[in-house]
Design a protein around this motif. Structure first.
Motif, PDB file in Angstrom:
ATOM      1  N   VAL A  44      35.095  45.628  36.438  1.00 13.09           N
ATOM      2  CA  VAL A  44      34.634  44.764  37.528  1.00 13.09           C
ATOM      3  C   VAL A  44      33.576  45.532  38.315  1.00 13.09           C
ATOM      4  O   VAL A  44      33.746  46.711  38.605  1.00 13.09           O
ATOM      5  CB  VAL A  44      35.805  44.378  38.456  1.00 13.09           C
ATOM      6  N   SER A  58      34.829  49.342  38.441  1.00 15.38           N
ATOM      7  CA  SER A  58      36.224  49.782  38.401  1.00 15.38           C
ATOM      8  C   SER A  58      36.360  50.755  37.231  1.00 15.38           C
ATOM      9  O   SER A  58      35.573  50.729  36.282  1.00 15.38           O
ATOM     10  CB  SER A  58      37.158  48.588  38.242  1.00 15.38           C
ATOM     11  N   GLU A  62      42.087  50.522  35.817  1.00 15.45           N
ATOM     12  CA  GLU A  62      42.107  49.680  37.005  1.00 15.45           C
ATOM     13  C   GLU A  62      41.902  48.220  36.564  1.00 15.45           C
ATOM     14  O   GLU A  62      42.026  47.895  35.395  1.00 15.45           O
ATOM     15  CB  GLU A  62      41.032  50.143  37.990  1.00 15.45           C
ATOM     16  N   ILE A  63      41.589  47.343  37.529  1.00 12.92           N
ATOM     17  CA  ILE A  63      41.386  45.935  37.172  1.00 12.92           C
ATOM     18  C   ILE A  63      40.082  45.793  36.401  1.00 12.92           C
ATOM     19  O   ILE A  63      39.097  46.488  36.672  1.00 12.92           O
ATOM     20  CB  ILE A  63      41.384  45.056  38.443  1.00 12.92           C
ATOM     21  N   ALA A  64      40.090  44.924  35.418  1.00 13.12           N
ATOM     22  CA  ALA A  64      38.907  44.688  34.593  1.00 13.12           C
ATOM     23  C   ALA A  64      38.892  43.220  34.199  1.00 13.12           C
ATOM     24  O   ALA A  64      39.902  42.527  34.337  1.00 13.12           O
ATOM     25  CB  ALA A  64      38.971  45.557  33.338  1.00 13.12           C
TER      26      ALA A  64
ATOM     27  N   ILE B 191      44.668  47.471  43.901  1.00 13.21           N
ATOM     28  CA  ILE B 191      44.131  48.205  42.755  1.00 13.21           C
ATOM     29  C   ILE B 191      42.619  47.974  42.746  1.00 13.21           C
ATOM     30  O   ILE B 191      42.170  46.824  42.870  1.00 13.21           O
ATOM     31  CB  ILE B 191      44.710  47.666  41.426  1.00 13.21           C
ATOM     32  N   GLY B 193      38.950  46.959  41.909  1.00  8.25           N
ATOM     33  CA  GLY B 193      38.483  45.914  41.009  1.00  8.25           C
ATOM     34  C   GLY B 193      38.805  44.555  41.587  1.00  8.25           C
ATOM     35  O   GLY B 193      39.769  43.918  41.187  1.00  8.25           O
ATOM     36  N   SER B 297      44.482  42.499  43.303  1.00 13.31           N
ATOM     37  CA  SER B 297      45.724  42.832  42.599  1.00 13.31           C
ATOM     38  C   SER B 297      46.427  43.969  43.333  1.00 13.31           C
ATOM     39  O   SER B 297      45.769  44.900  43.813  1.00 13.31           O
ATOM     40  CB  SER B 297      45.423  43.265  41.169  1.00 13.31           C
ATOM     41  N   ILE B 312      49.004  45.618  35.887  1.00 11.29           N
ATOM     42  CA  ILE B 312      47.577  45.428  35.666  1.00 11.29           C
ATOM     43  C   ILE B 312      47.348  44.571  34.425  1.00 11.29           C
ATOM     44  O   ILE B 312      46.545  43.632  34.435  1.00 11.29           O
ATOM     45  CB  ILE B 312      46.867  46.800  35.543  1.00 11.29           C
ATOM     46  N   ASN B 315      48.125  40.901  35.192  1.00 12.25           N
ATOM     47  CA  ASN B 315      47.097  40.268  36.015  1.00 12.25           C
ATOM     48  C   ASN B 315      45.819  40.023  35.211  1.00 12.25           C
ATOM     49  O   ASN B 315      45.236  38.944  35.270  1.00 12.25           O
ATOM     50  CB  ASN B 315      46.792  41.135  37.243  1.00 12.25           C
TER      51      ASN B 315
END
Ligand code: FES
Ligand SMILES: [Fe+2]
Lengths: 169, 412
Positions: A44, A58, A62-64, B191, B193, B297, B312, B315
């Motif tokens: 992201v 990111s 982590e979040i992607a 988190i 992102g 998240s 993670i 999500n």
């Protein structure tokens, strides 16, 4: 590093062939181009201040948007091919273009390739989406050509303006 | 030319929502004048979720967000307090902060260079001596601030309305319970992102979808297919075994109580997913037919690496424009938004009749907030309640009036 023209040509042709599979909706065949240990990742991105650009993306873990091993990728392929995939009914017209192909590194049987991409999607009547960015691929040399071991997709948008990103990059 | 909807807008919004018969005027999802009124009556009044404390731990950390269409900066100031300030220079209105988040010693306007400190005080004016002859009183020209800022269990909220009641009152026991469901995972943090995504849809259509269990087996059939879940199983879960408790909170907050699917909405624009997911979705309105969704998240700081990885993974696989579930939601809301704008069907209402009159209202003395018990959990009561409350926000002339006149779910 010495790069031979033949290798560059082979790599480019491979990327064009792969893009064609996506545009022809041959997702299972496309998926077969990935190695068993593949990683398909789109982090992201956010807009950062000058001098804080190193924190734009990111990090791994982590979040992607995508953080897929082979099993996850396969589920996405199955979803696209499901008869209930409303987003494919009718299928959007897509065009995957990759340009500025550069071989960054050759290490044993692995070749790191950078390119820029433009992915155009035209859905239903007049819905148009453009996805633009940069890709870093690690290709692995096999008997019949190449397999994709790693793909990192770095999109230029920080706010996604398409209704979804249910296709592959 | 004033549309029928605009004329109605000038009388009463209560008449747009027929709670009893489940009929809703489609103009509320498409009319420009109604949208403008929403910005005033709802987004300029309500306590709005800004960000989580974990996102701005150090002095100078900032996070940029919106209150309605107003750009605001949430900042950790030198004294560690949290400031919420309008991201607009007091000279001629230009944006003073151009990044989604980061760290900065101050905010400098790129037009003429007015400079503000982390608390919004105007500390620098180029030409103060030569051009203003020291007559400009800098203390009068700091960045405009939100009227009130408060936080509940690490979730920072702000309101633009001086007369708003406390955050506690706005949330009520029901709203606090919804946040508790997420906060109770432990020492939670965001988190890195945050996904940002625009859709050409009305914000309320996104809001009401969070508790729409009717669409799951159809809209998400291809994801279920890919995961090997039979559609009959899904519909069986939602339809056959279809009894649940609904949380209908004051001011339009709602939550379902389906195990594994806690979907809550703090009115107007904060959706909280817990149990299966650990996420907050915020929906910034961008016009009657456009919304920007942000996905945060959350994970417990002290969870093991394996647990974090699992949160993670769940999500990522479901949420946002690439989420295998949410890929398919947005398009529906876009089509509905188009349908809402139909002039040929201007006087034909949308149908919200599923589950009318089902369940018994329990005053909730046991849990601390009212519950609609024993009715179906796949029902449109969530949306009927949200929209009834929406009309009350829209009709109230002020916060005190809303406090006095809003519906109490315990006695509906
Ligand atoms: S508009 Fe900011 S200094 Fe003039
Ligand atoms: Fe959905």
């Amino acid at each position: 590093m010495f790069l031979n023209a033949e290798l560059c040509h082979e790599v480019e042709q491979f990327l064009y062939m792969e893009a064609a599979l996506l545009d022809e909706h041959r997702y299972t065949e496309w998926f077969e181009l990935f190695t068993e240990d593949c990683h398909y990742w789109m982090p992201v991105r956010q807009t950062r201040l000058a001098r804080q650009e190193d924190a734009e993306f990111s990090q791994q873990g982590e979040i992607a948007f995508f953080d897929e091993g082979r099993a996850e990728l396969e589920k996405r392929v199955r979803k696209l091919e499901s008869p209930y995939a409303w987003g494919q009914s009718p299928a959007p017209r897509t065009r995957h273009m990759c340009t500025n192909v550069r071989i960054a590194e050759v290490h044993d049987d692995e070749i790191t390739v950078n390119c820029n991409f433009l992915f155009y999607r035209c859905s239903l009547e007049v819905e148009e989406d453009y996805f633009v960015g940069r890709r870093e691929d690690v290709l692995r040399k096999v008997d019949q050509g190449f397999r994709i071991a790693r793909r990192t997709i770095l999109l230029d948008q920080t706010v996604i303006t398409a209704k979804n990103m249910n296709h592959f990059f | 030319m004033a549309s029928a909807a605009t004329e109605r807008a000038s009388t009463t919004f209560r008449s747009s929502i027929d709670h009893e018969n489940g009929l809703v005027d489609r103009a509320i999802f498409s009319d420009q004048a109604i949208y403008k009124a929403e910005l005033e009556q709802i987004f300029s009044r309500a306590w709005l979720f800004m960000c989580h404390e974990s996102q701005i731990p150090n002095a100078g950390d900032f996070f940029q967000t919106y209150m309605g269409e107003e750009k605001v900066i949430v900042v950790r100031s030198r004294d560690r307090s949290v400031e919420v300030m309008l991201n607009a220079c007091r000279h001629r209105g230009a944006t003073v902060c151009r990044a989604h988040s980061g760290n900065t010693p101050n905010f400098i306007c790129a037009y003429h260079g007015w400079t503000y400190d982390l608390s919004g005080n105007l500390i620098g004016v180029p030409g103060m001596n030569e051009l203003y002859e020291r007559k400009l009183d800098r203390s009068e020209w700091g960045l405009k601030k939100a009227a009130k800022v408060s936080s509940y269990r690490g979730f920072i909220f702000a309101t633009l309305d001086e007369s708003a009641p406390s955050l506690e009152v706005f949330l009520g026991n029901a709203g606090r319970y919804m946040i508790d469901n997420l906060a109770n995972y432990g020492e939670i943090e965001v988190i890195p992102g945050i996904i940002r995504h625009r859709l050409r849809a009305n914000w309320k259509l996104a809001m009401e979808n969070d508790q729409d269990y009717y669409h799951v087996g159809i809209t998400h059939a291809s994801a279920l297919d890919a995961w090997g879940v039979a559609r009959t199983t899904v519909n069986k879960n939602y339809w056959d075994d279809n009894v649940g408790d609904l949380v209908l909170g004051e001011f339009g907050h709602v939550q379902d109580t389906i195990p594994g699917h806690f979907h809550a909405n703090i009115f107007p624009h904060m959706c909280i997913f817990t149990d299966l997911l650990q996420a907050v979705v915020v929906r910034h309105p961008k016009g009657p037919a456009e919304v920007e969704q942000w996905y945060f998240s959350f994970v417990d700081k002290n969870a093991s690496e394996v647990q974090k990885r699992e949160v993670i993974r769940r999500n990522i696989s479901r949420l946002g424009p690439t989420g295998m579930i949410e890929q398919d939601d947005g398009e529906n809301w876009e089509f509905c938004t188009e349908g809402a704008a139909s002039s040929a069907m201007r006087d034909v209402p949308f149908n919200y009749q599923m589950g009318i009159g089902k369940g018994e209202m329990d005053d909730g003395s046991a849990v601390g907030f009212p519950l609609l018990r024993g009715g179906p959990r796949t029902t449109e009561e969530y949306a009927r309640w949200q929209l009834r409350c929406w009309a009350e926000w829209m009709d109230a002339e002020s916060w005190p009036a809303l406090l006095e006149k809003h519906s109490n779910p315990a006695v509906i």
